[in-house]
Write a protein that holds these residues in place. Structure first.
Motif, PDB file in Angstrom:
ATOM      1  N   THR B  79       0.830  -1.188   0.000  1.00 31.50           N
ATOM      2  CA  THR B  79       0.000   0.000   0.000  1.00 31.50           C
ATOM      3  C   THR B  79       0.870   1.245   0.000  1.00 31.50           C
ATOM      4  O   THR B  79       2.098   1.173  -0.101  1.00 31.50           O
ATOM      5  CB  THR B  79      -0.965  -0.018   1.210  1.00 31.50           C
ATOM      6  N   SER B  80       0.220   2.398   0.096  1.00 30.81           N
ATOM      7  CA  SER B  80       0.915   3.660   0.233  1.00 30.81           C
ATOM      8  C   SER B  80       0.187   4.425   1.343  1.00 30.81           C
ATOM      9  O   SER B  80      -0.830   3.943   1.849  1.00 30.81           O
ATOM     10  CB  SER B  80       0.867   4.418  -1.100  1.00 30.81           C
ATOM     11  N   PHE B  81       0.676   5.612   1.714  1.00 31.66           N
ATOM     12  CA  PHE B  81       0.118   6.274   2.904  1.00 31.66           C
ATOM     13  C   PHE B  81      -1.410   6.305   2.967  1.00 31.66           C
ATOM     14  O   PHE B  81      -1.996   5.957   4.000  1.00 31.66           O
ATOM     15  CB  PHE B  81       0.662   7.701   3.084  1.00 31.66           C
ATOM     16  N   PRO B 100       1.399 -12.570  12.699  1.00 25.93           N
ATOM     17  CA  PRO B 100       2.428 -12.180  11.723  1.00 25.93           C
ATOM     18  C   PRO B 100       1.854 -11.755  10.378  1.00 25.93           C
ATOM     19  O   PRO B 100       0.906 -12.377   9.893  1.00 25.93           O
ATOM     20  CB  PRO B 100       3.256 -13.469  11.534  1.00 25.93           C
ATOM     21  N   MET B 101       2.410 -10.734   9.817  1.00 20.46           N
ATOM     22  CA  MET B 101       2.038 -10.258   8.477  1.00 20.46           C
ATOM     23  C   MET B 101       3.032  -9.167   8.076  1.00 20.46           C
ATOM     24  O   MET B 101       3.695  -8.594   8.934  1.00 20.46           O
ATOM     25  CB  MET B 101       0.617  -9.682   8.474  1.00 20.46           C
ATOM     26  N   VAL B 102       3.140  -8.915   6.790  1.00 23.20           N
ATOM     27  CA  VAL B 102       4.019  -7.837   6.322  1.00 23.20           C
ATOM     28  C   VAL B 102       3.224  -6.874   5.460  1.00 23.20           C
ATOM     29  O   VAL B 102       2.458  -7.289   4.588  1.00 23.20           O
ATOM     30  CB  VAL B 102       5.229  -8.384   5.516  1.00 23.20           C
ATOM     31  N   ILE B 103       3.404  -5.590   5.742  1.00 22.97           N
ATOM     32  CA  ILE B 103       2.794  -4.544   4.933  1.00 22.97           C
ATOM     33  C   ILE B 103       3.918  -3.812   4.209  1.00 22.97           C
ATOM     34  O   ILE B 103       4.796  -3.238   4.856  1.00 22.97           O
ATOM     35  CB  ILE B 103       1.999  -3.567   5.819  1.00 22.97           C
ATOM     36  N   ILE B 104       3.895  -3.877   2.890  1.00 17.45           N
ATOM     37  CA  ILE B 104       4.895  -3.157   2.100  1.00 17.45           C
ATOM     38  C   ILE B 104       4.344  -1.746   1.896  1.00 17.45           C
ATOM     39  O   ILE B 104       3.299  -1.578   1.258  1.00 17.45           O
ATOM     40  CB  ILE B 104       5.125  -3.848   0.740  1.00 17.45           C
ATOM     41  N   LEU B 105       5.024  -0.783   2.463  1.00 21.52           N
ATOM     42  CA  LEU B 105       4.529   0.604   2.386  1.00 21.52           C
ATOM     43  C   LEU B 105       5.382   1.374   1.382  1.00 21.52           C
ATOM     44  O   LEU B 105       6.563   1.650   1.625  1.00 21.52           O
ATOM     45  CB  LEU B 105       4.582   1.252   3.771  1.00 21.52           C
ATOM     46  N   VAL B 106       4.773   1.669   0.247  1.00 19.12           N
ATOM     47  CA  VAL B 106       5.482   2.379  -0.824  1.00 19.12           C
ATOM     48  C   VAL B 106       5.201   3.867  -0.650  1.00 19.12           C
ATOM     49  O   VAL B 106       4.079   4.322  -0.872  1.00 19.12           O
ATOM     50  CB  VAL B 106       5.003   1.897  -2.210  1.00 19.12           C
ATOM     51  N   GLN B 107       6.217   4.602  -0.249  1.00 20.85           N
ATOM     52  CA  GLN B 107       5.991   6.019   0.061  1.00 20.85           C
ATOM     53  C   GLN B 107       5.777   6.852  -1.203  1.00 20.85           C
ATOM     54  O   GLN B 107       6.425   6.637  -2.232  1.00 20.85           O
ATOM     55  CB  GLN B 107       7.174   6.574   0.841  1.00 20.85           C
ATOM     56  N   ARG B 108       4.850   7.794  -1.081  1.00 21.85           N
ATOM     57  CA  ARG B 108       4.596   8.756  -2.146  1.00 21.85           C
ATOM     58  C   ARG B 108       4.378  10.114  -1.486  1.00 21.85           C
ATOM     59  O   ARG B 108       4.254  10.205  -0.262  1.00 21.85           O
ATOM     60  CB  ARG B 108       3.384   8.329  -2.970  1.00 21.85           C
ATOM     61  N   LEU B 109       4.299  11.127  -2.309  1.00 20.73           N
ATOM     62  CA  LEU B 109       4.230  12.487  -1.780  1.00 20.73           C
ATOM     63  C   LEU B 109       2.862  12.785  -1.162  1.00 20.73           C
ATOM     64  O   LEU B 109       1.837  12.634  -1.815  1.00 20.73           O
ATOM     65  CB  LEU B 109       4.526  13.483  -2.912  1.00 20.73           C
ATOM     66  N   GLY B 110       2.863  13.202   0.105  1.00 27.86           N
ATOM     67  CA  GLY B 110       1.644  13.589   0.810  1.00 27.86           C
ATOM     68  C   GLY B 110       1.613  15.093   0.958  1.00 27.86           C
ATOM     69  O   GLY B 110       2.345  15.780   0.263  1.00 27.86           O
ATOM     70  N   PRO B 111       0.814  15.648   1.876  1.00 30.94           N
ATOM     71  CA  PRO B 111      -0.182  14.961   2.714  1.00 30.94           C
ATOM     72  C   PRO B 111      -1.375  14.454   1.889  1.00 30.94           C
ATOM     73  O   PRO B 111      -1.512  14.789   0.718  1.00 30.94           O
ATOM     74  CB  PRO B 111      -0.653  16.061   3.671  1.00 30.94           C
ATOM     75  N   LEU B 168       7.584  -3.094   5.682  1.00 36.35           N
ATOM     76  CA  LEU B 168       8.745  -2.946   4.801  1.00 36.35           C
ATOM     77  C   LEU B 168       8.562  -1.608   4.092  1.00 36.35           C
ATOM     78  O   LEU B 168       7.624  -1.424   3.322  1.00 36.35           O
ATOM     79  CB  LEU B 168       8.823  -4.081   3.777  1.00 36.35           C
ATOM     80  N   LEU B 169       9.470  -0.688   4.391  1.00 43.24           N
ATOM     81  CA  LEU B 169       9.318   0.691   3.915  1.00 43.24           C
ATOM     82  C   LEU B 169      10.146   0.914   2.651  1.00 43.24           C
ATOM     83  O   LEU B 169      11.363   0.726   2.651  1.00 43.24           O
ATOM     84  CB  LEU B 169       9.766   1.661   5.010  1.00 43.24           C
ATOM     85  N   THR B 170       9.448   1.295   1.592  1.00 46.00           N
ATOM     86  CA  THR B 170      10.149   1.558   0.339  1.00 46.00           C
ATOM     87  C   THR B 170       9.550   2.830  -0.260  1.00 46.00           C
ATOM     88  O   THR B 170       8.900   3.578   0.454  1.00 46.00           O
ATOM     89  CB  THR B 170      10.059   0.325  -0.602  1.00 46.00           C
TER      90      THR B 170
END
Lengths: 423, 374
Positions: B79-81, B100-111, B168-170
């Motif tokens: 996901t993203s923010f 247990p679980m993993v969330i891949i957080l794909v950063q994009r420009l906010g707010p 997992l922050l990307t």
């Protein structure tokens, strides 16, 4: 031998609460169905119904307000044993909060049973109006009576596709009715009507449940959709995502000694991303390191299409391009999108279609009729032109990638070769 | 890795590496819904994971994942923010339930929805504080394609071994960029198995009785022992409590479990140059610019070291220790408020520390070079 479902006879409910009746009749129904308590997964959430957990000898999962239907659905989706029974207890408040979860589980016909404890208000939090409160019913947040109609949760769930929905009175022995609901394969929802003795009765004195049900206008009954329960149809799966990525062998050479930042830009549908991919792969086959990223408007079929490529004899870390070394522009869309970058160039080369106005730039501008082989081939041809004029990669290396990827039939190879030889 | 011989490279994106790595490490389910810039991960997840389900929304995504996890699956999502923000209560639930679980957080420009196709590094402050009570939720940041392979597996391993959600922050620039890449160079990944409670044990199983900080797992789909999973404050049995000493001990354990055990999985890279008095610090996508900057600076005769933090939460003393040992520290991150430094030092940074930030643009090596030389 069936073990006891309840570990106590003293359930934690106010005198006269329908939740007590539902809990006792649910366990009675499960006994009639011969379920072992540990083959039952009881999912509850926030609300008075949820404090039943501690009295149960089943597995218990206690989640977030209104989300138990989704949590229970997740358990059902992960469960591979058809002999398990997944039951969600939820209130009318939770039903309001998590309406979407019930709709989705109904739509997919996920194998589970949702028991809606509808006492017409949020009880645990102090008697507030819910989405299932009928018009005229008084709560602590509508002392003059709820001005709105409540959701018909049975109709919603049924319309969404639930195998079985029913609305029953929470009075007397309802274990056979619950047994029927629990036997359903697929999604079943039962709305049990009751009055909260602490808030409902006090705020609506002299009103009987039967009269409230009648004036609410939501009839008792059951509704059936003859559907197969949800099955996880997964289709074929990749065993290794890396295998499908073609290996590009180094068979050519490049003279490139320093990193080169390259932009290919044109209009959507004119082969920009394909052309950029050809440069990238041909560069890899020439021993270069490469990064490539596309950029286009959210409406991908219209407007500009741009690809930023870095080529380097050494490993590339930073892949951003502020000021490019080479820009290939095949249309007005591409020029407009990259005008500032081209104007910022103090050297390097800009290859642009001869139909376009030359911008103010410090780069050497080389114009050619890239669109002559048709707009769809403009970027492809421009890439060959770039290769021929710069020698960074060879035209042979691009032809080879086209051949290896089987794209030859879709591109006018003969015409491209003719045009190149005429240069 | 048998696919390629060394030197025969491919053109691939990092999304592919992340999903393949997680699948090999033990993730078996992908719950997805569309959000830019995480869509490639969704696509690959649907192709690769034995179980893939399309959820209708963000909250359902996390709830389904929690349900799957309670049956013994190891689910992931991307996901993203905007999506993550909606998941946070459910992330707290899974944290409390120890699923247990993993969330891949794909950063994009906010707010807010900001710019979906523009990269950013603006979510660290949120991630540091998104568990009510301030408990640390493990956050691992990838800073290269190699990281996308090794740290993705590490995220799955951490989730399974610590029984916790892991982020997992990307960022957009990492997962949507293709690179020439030698897949033969990737190390093998071992599958992490869940530690199950011995089914044949006599007596009552307690769902939250820890062995070495972490409770042994039993799925709700077995029928030897009663399992009680609870998002509300609970005792070792998993029964709801107000604030009994046993329940408070359990809540404290959640904090200590991550603080103490995540240390075993701490990841960072430190390139120390002898006699260097200057240090560049960068995580995630900006680490690439920092590597180029430090290489250039060293070529120019500057003595400068480089720190690339990868385990961002729980916050590690080692980062402060390393940063404190330099006279000049330049921290580069793609936001305008220096979230990494604030996480370590609060609002009062030590003297000699400076910040290179950016909004809507990747930080360039040149920006870092100029700040180091300033």
């Amino acid at each position: 031998m069936i073990k006891e479902y309840l570990n106590t006879d003293a359930l934690p409910y106010c005198k006269g609460c329908g939740h007590d009746l539902i809990a006792r009749n649910t366990t009675k129904a499960l006994e009639k169905l011969n379920y072992d308590p540990l083959d039952v997964i009881m999912v509850t959430d926030i609300g008075c119904h949820g404090i039943i957990d501690k009295c149960l000898n089943t597995h218990t999962v206690h989640g977030l307000h209104g989300r138990s239907s989704a949590l229970g659905a997740g358990i059902s989706l992960g469960n591979e044993n058809p002999d398990k029974k997944i039951i969600v207890f939820i209130g009318d408040g939770g039903t309001t909060i998590g309406l979407q979860h019930i709709m989705e589980a109904s739509r997919l016909n996920i194998n589970m049973t949702v028991v809606v404890h509808n006492n017409y208000l949020y009880g645990m939090t102090g008697g507030q109006t819910s989405g299932l409160t009928p018009p005229g019913f008084k709560t602590t947040t509508s002392y003059e009576g709820n001005p709105f109609t409540g959701y018909d949760i049975c109709a919603l769930s049924h319309t969404a596709g639930a195998a079985h929905t029913s609305r029953i009175m929470g009075v007397g022995d309802i274990s056979d009715k619950l047994k029927k609901v629990l036997e359903v394969k697929g999604f079943s929802l039962v709305e049990v009507l009751e009055i909260c003795p602490s808030y409902g009765v006090k705020l609506n004195p002299k009103r009987k449940l039967s009269e409230i049900v009648e004036t609410a206008g939501k009839p008792l009954g059951e509704w059936v959709n003859d559907r197969e329960q949800f099955n996880v149809h997964q289709g074929s799966k990749e065993k290794n995502l890396l295998e499908k990525v073609p290996v590009i062998k180094k068979v050519f050479n490049s003279y490139l000694k320093d990193p080169m930042a390259l932009i290919v830009s044109g209009s959507a549908g004119e082969g920009v991303q394909l052309a950029a991919g050809l440069i990238s792969k041909a560069a890899i086959s020439s021993g270069l390191h490469v990064t490539q990223k596309g950029s286009y408007p959210v409406t991908v079929g219209v407007g500009f299409s741009t690809s930023e490529i870095n080529l380097s004899p050494g490993k590339i870390n930073f892949h951003g391009i502020n000021v490019p070394d080479v820009v290939i522009i095949t249309s007005a869309d591409g020029l407009a999108h990259n005008l500032k970058k081209i104007e910022a160039m103090k050297g390097g080369k800009v290859f642009m279609d001869s139909s376009l106005e030359v911008p103010n730039t410090g780069a050497e501008v080389i114009r050619h009729d890239f669109r002559g082989l048709g707009a769809r081939n403009a970027s492809i041809f421009a890439v060959f032109y770039f290769a021929l004029k710069t020698g960074v990669i060879s035209t042979e290396s691009i032809f080879q990638i086209i051949e290896e990827e089987g794209k030859g039939k879709k591109l006018p190879i003969a015409k491209i070769k003719d045009a190149l030889s005429a240069l | 890795m048998q696919e390629n011989k060394k030197g025969n490279r491919t053109l691939t994106d990092a999304s592919r590496l992340i999903i393949e790595s997680m699948a090999r490490a033990g993730a078996d389910s992908f719950i997805g819904y569309p959000i830019t810039p995480a869509n490639l991960l969704y696509q690959y997840g649907s192709q690769r994971m034995p179980l893939m389900l399309a959820a209708p929304d963000e909250i359902t995504t996390l709830q389904w994942m929690a349900g799957l996890s309670a049956t013994g699956k190891v689910p992931i999502t991307a996901t993203s923010f905007p999506g993550y923000a909606l998941m946070i209560e459910s992330v707290n639930m899974a944290y409390m339930m120890e699923l247990p679980m993993v969330i891949i957080l794909v950063q994009r420009l906010g707010p807010a929805t900001g710019t979906a196709t523009c990269g950013a590094q603006g979510d660290l402050s949120l991630l540091r504080g998104n568990i009510s009570g301030g408990h640390p939720l493990p956050v691992i940041a990838t800073s290269s394609f190699e990281d996308c392979w090794t740290l993705s597996a590490k995220a799955v391993e951490t989730a399974i071994k610590l029984r916790t959600p892991v982020v997992l922050l990307t960022s957009k620039e990492e997962v949507m960029t293709s690179k020439s890449f030698d897949m033969a160079s990737l190390p093998e990944i071992k599958k992490t198995e869940q530690k199950y409670y011995d089914l044949d044990c006599e007596g009552a199983y307690k769902s939250y009785k820890p062995t070495d900080m972490v409770p042994d797992f039993l799925p709700v789909t077995q029928n030897k022992h009663q399992v009680r999973i609870n998002a509300s404050t609970h005792n070792q049995l998993g029964l709801l409590q107000h604030s009994t000493p046993e329940a408070m001990d359990n809540t404290r354990r959640l904090e200590e479990k991550i603080k103490q055990k995540a240390f075993e999985y701490i990841q960072y890279e430190l390139y120390e140059q002898q006699d260097a008095e200057k240090l560049v610090v960068a995580f995630g996508i900006t680490a690439a610019a920092a590597k180029d900057a430090v290489a250039q600076l060293q070529q120019d005769g500057e003595k400068v070291s480089l720190l690339i933090p990868k385990t961002l939460v729980p916050v590690q003393d080692v980062y402060a220790e390393i940063m404190d040992s330099y006279n000049k520290v330049v921290v580069a991150e793609e936001n305008i408020n220096n979230q990494f430094s604030e996480m370590i030092y609060g609002i009062r940074k030590p003297a000699g520390h400076s910040f290179v930030g950016s909004l809507g643009k990747m930080i360039t090596p040149q920006q870092i070079i100029e700040e180091v030389k300033a």
